[in-house]
Design an enzyme around this catalytic site. Structure first.
Site, PDB file in Angstrom:
ATOM      1  N   ARG A 101      -3.310  -5.016  -0.655  1.00 12.33           N
ATOM      2  CA  ARG A 101      -1.946  -4.953  -1.390  1.00 12.33           C
ATOM      3  C   ARG A 101      -1.466  -6.250  -1.993  1.00 12.33           C
ATOM      4  O   ARG A 101      -1.672  -7.385  -1.561  1.00 12.33           O
ATOM      5  CB  ARG A 101      -0.905  -5.099  -0.039  1.00 12.33           C
ATOM      6  CG  ARG A 101       0.806  -5.578  -0.411  1.00 12.33           C
ATOM      7  CD  ARG A 101       1.423  -5.191   0.937  1.00 12.33           C
ATOM      8  NE  ARG A 101       1.590  -3.867   1.189  1.00 12.33           N
ATOM      9  CZ  ARG A 101       2.688  -3.159   2.005  1.00 12.33           C
ATOM     10  NH1 ARG A 101       3.524  -3.869   2.439  1.00 12.33           N
ATOM     11  NH2 ARG A 101       2.649  -2.114   2.039  1.00 12.33           N
ATOM     12  N   HIS A 128       2.286   3.005  -4.616  1.00  9.42           N
ATOM     13  CA  HIS A 128       1.998   3.115  -3.341  1.00  9.42           C
ATOM     14  C   HIS A 128       1.332   4.460  -2.834  1.00  9.42           C
ATOM     15  O   HIS A 128       1.971   5.172  -2.164  1.00  9.42           O
ATOM     16  CB  HIS A 128       3.221   2.566  -2.510  1.00  9.42           C
ATOM     17  CG  HIS A 128       3.220   2.158  -1.106  1.00  9.42           C
ATOM     18  ND1 HIS A 128       1.784   2.030  -0.327  1.00  9.42           N
ATOM     19  CD2 HIS A 128       4.023   1.851  -0.081  1.00  9.42           C
ATOM     20  CE1 HIS A 128       2.010   1.555   0.886  1.00  9.42           C
ATOM     21  NE2 HIS A 128       3.266   1.359   0.874  1.00  9.42           N
ATOM     22  N   GLN A 131       1.499   5.920   0.872  1.00  6.29           N
ATOM     23  CA  GLN A 131       2.648   6.152   1.082  1.00  6.29           C
ATOM     24  C   GLN A 131       2.936   7.487   0.726  1.00  6.29           C
ATOM     25  O   GLN A 131       3.570   8.468   1.520  1.00  6.29           O
ATOM     26  CB  GLN A 131       3.605   5.091   0.662  1.00  6.29           C
ATOM     27  CG  GLN A 131       5.047   5.375   0.993  1.00  6.29           C
ATOM     28  CD  GLN A 131       5.487   5.079   2.606  1.00  6.29           C
ATOM     29  OE1 GLN A 131       5.041   4.225   3.103  1.00  6.29           O
ATOM     30  NE2 GLN A 131       5.672   6.057   3.320  1.00  6.29           N
ATOM     31  N   ASP A 221      14.610   4.230  -0.898  1.00  4.71           N
ATOM     32  CA  ASP A 221      13.857   3.096  -0.598  1.00  4.71           C
ATOM     33  C   ASP A 221      14.791   2.069  -0.971  1.00  4.71           C
ATOM     34  O   ASP A 221      15.977   2.183  -1.570  1.00  4.71           O
ATOM     35  CB  ASP A 221      12.814   3.418  -1.522  1.00  4.71           C
ATOM     36  CG  ASP A 221      11.566   1.836  -1.231  1.00  4.71           C
ATOM     37  OD1 ASP A 221      12.028   1.508  -0.148  1.00  4.71           O
ATOM     38  OD2 ASP A 221      10.709   1.678  -1.877  1.00  4.71           O
ATOM     39  N   CYS A 261      10.348   5.101   3.163  1.00  2.00           N
ATOM     40  CA  CYS A 261       9.139   4.543   3.623  1.00  2.00           C
ATOM     41  C   CYS A 261       9.106   3.650   4.582  1.00  2.00           C
ATOM     42  O   CYS A 261       8.110   3.134   5.143  1.00  2.00           O
ATOM     43  CB  CYS A 261       8.322   4.206   2.335  1.00  2.00           C
ATOM     44  SG  CYS A 261       9.398   2.995   1.058  1.00  2.00           S
ATOM     45  N   ARG A 289       1.468   7.822   8.402  1.00  2.00           N
ATOM     46  CA  ARG A 289       0.770   6.953   7.417  1.00  2.00           C
ATOM     47  C   ARG A 289      -0.658   6.873   8.082  1.00  2.00           C
ATOM     48  O   ARG A 289      -1.575   6.896   7.583  1.00  2.00           O
ATOM     49  CB  ARG A 289       1.211   5.337   7.520  1.00  2.00           C
ATOM     50  CG  ARG A 289       2.844   5.343   6.544  1.00  2.00           C
ATOM     51  CD  ARG A 289       2.581   5.854   5.165  1.00  2.00           C
ATOM     52  NE  ARG A 289       1.340   4.742   4.793  1.00  2.00           N
ATOM     53  CZ  ARG A 289       1.356   3.140   4.259  1.00  2.00           C
ATOM     54  NH1 ARG A 289       2.677   2.957   4.293  1.00  2.00           N
ATOM     55  NH2 ARG A 289       0.725   2.839   3.814  1.00  2.00           N
TER      56      ARG A 289
HETATM   57  N1   CP Z   1       5.963   1.430   4.190  1.00  2.00           N
HETATM   58  C1   CP Z   1       5.252   0.469   4.114  1.00  2.00           C
HETATM   59  O1   CP Z   1       4.295   0.305   3.283  1.00  2.00           O
HETATM   60  O2   CP Z   1       5.398  -0.447   5.053  1.00  2.00           O
HETATM   61  P1   CP Z   1       4.977  -2.021   5.111  1.00  2.00           P
HETATM   62  O3   CP Z   1       5.475  -2.674   3.848  1.00  2.00           O
HETATM   63  O4   CP Z   1       5.442  -2.517   6.348  1.00  2.00           O
HETATM   64  O5   CP Z   1       3.377  -1.873   5.062  1.00  2.00           O
HETATM   65  N1  NVA Z   2       9.625  -0.280  -2.723  1.00  2.00           N
HETATM   66  C1  NVA Z   2       9.154  -1.348  -1.660  1.00  2.00           C
HETATM   67  C2  NVA Z   2       8.357  -0.532  -0.637  1.00  2.00           C
HETATM   68  C3  NVA Z   2       7.860  -1.279   0.534  1.00  2.00           C
HETATM   69  C4  NVA Z   2       6.851  -0.426   1.208  1.00  2.00           C
HETATM   70  C5  NVA Z   2       8.621  -2.566  -1.955  1.00  2.00           C
HETATM   71  O1  NVA Z   2       7.719  -2.505  -2.723  1.00  2.00           O
HETATM   72  O2  NVA Z   2       8.998  -3.465  -1.498  1.00  2.00           O
END
Ligand code: CP
Ligand code: NVA
Length: 302
Positions: A101, A128, A131, A221, A261, A289
């Protein structure tokens, strides 16, 4: 060796194969069966940003499959202590797969270039994919089949939206986006999505009521993603008409599901009554997930 940096890395047939494995593993898991398909395998998780679901669901997935996880946070010094190439080559000596990440998508691409094991994108500013895989699986579970369904995306054309757009195109889901003009996909993103998913039917509107009209799934989101916190105030004002609330949901099909998400900013992009309401599948969606990542890991590593 295959990486999963964006959903463009998977064909439709491969996504369907992953879903089929995920479905079987989910059923077995519900029956209390956890087959050690990845016994002795090691997954490294390299995270530059906070996470609950992605980290915990990947670690739980690997544990269910009999493998092990190594979590590497800030103290690993990724990007600070040594070159990305040296980091990647060393880590590949210990791990069978790396989930990363990162703030910038470029970082994940660079890491993958130097890793000698598969790399999975666990969220970047660009996408993502894990997701989106779980989300399309969830839509399939609640509607019977994703193909032919309509997903209404209400809000920012962000990383999650980009991955979902590619996934929708690959699985024959129509996507209707209600997004303020300034926050829609830019030309470059649109061209990329079109290249990866030439069959995607994408409709963009500034009217959330129009977007939800025929949708089987209504998705939102956060208005400001991780890294965009300085824009919080501005975005709160500009996205206010795009809140998913009872008035919007009333205009949707009676069987439409609500998806997010997570994490959610309650009172901003979604109200409590919607996210906690009868149409919300956010808990199942987040549980998926893990099930879909089990399918993905088993598909990639066996
Ligand atoms: N939806 C998701 O990726 O959540 P986190 O940021 O908690 O991993
Ligand atoms: N769009 C959000 C998704 C988090 C899972 C972000 O990038 O913060």
């Amino acid at each position: 060796m295959r990486h999963l940096l964006t959903l463009a890395d998977l064909t439709t047939a491969e996504i369907e194969q992953i879903f089929s494995i995920s479905k079987q593993l989910k059923r077995k898991c519900r029956d209390g069966v956890r087959e050690p398909l990845l016994s002795g395998r090691v997954m490294a998780l390299l995270f530059e940003k906070p996470s609950l679901r992605t980290r915990a669901s990947f670690e739980a997935a690997m544990a269910h499959l009999g493998g092990n996880s190594i979590f590497l946070g800030d103290e690993a010094g990724f990007g600070r202590r040594e070159s990305v190439a040296d980091f990647a080559r060393s880590l590949s000596g210990y791990a069978d797969v790396v989930v990363v990440r990162a703030g910038s998508h470029r970082t994940v691409v660079d890491l993958a270039e130097h890793c000698t094991c598969p790399v999975i994108n666990g969220l970047t500013d660009f996408g993502h994919p894990c997701q989106a895989l779980a989300d399309l699986f969830t839509i399939g579970e609640s509607t019977g089949k994703p193909a032919g369904q309509t997903l209404a995306w209400i809000g920012d054309a962000n990383n999650v939206a980009r991955s979902i757009a590619v996934g929708c195109g690959k699985l024959g889901v129509r996507m209707v986006m209600a997004t303020p003009e300034k926050y829609r996909f830019d030309e470059q993103s649109l061209a990329w999505i079109r290249r990866q998913s030439p069959d995607l039917e994408l409709i963009v509107t500034d009217d959330p009521f129009r977007a939800v009209r025929d949708a089987a799934a209504i998705y939102t989101d956060v208005w400001a993603s991780m890294g965009q916190e300085v824009e919080n105030e501005l975005r709160r004002r500009e996205f206010a008409p795009f809140q998913v609330n009872a008035a919007l949901i009333e205009r949707a099909r009676p069987d439409a599901i609500f998806m997010h998400c997570l994490p959610a900013h309650r009172g901003e992009e979604v109200t409590d009554e919607v996210i906690d309401g009868p149409r919300s599948v956010v808990v199942e969606q987040s549980a998926n997930r893990m099930h879909v990542q089990k399918g993905l890991l088993a598909w990639m590593l066996t």
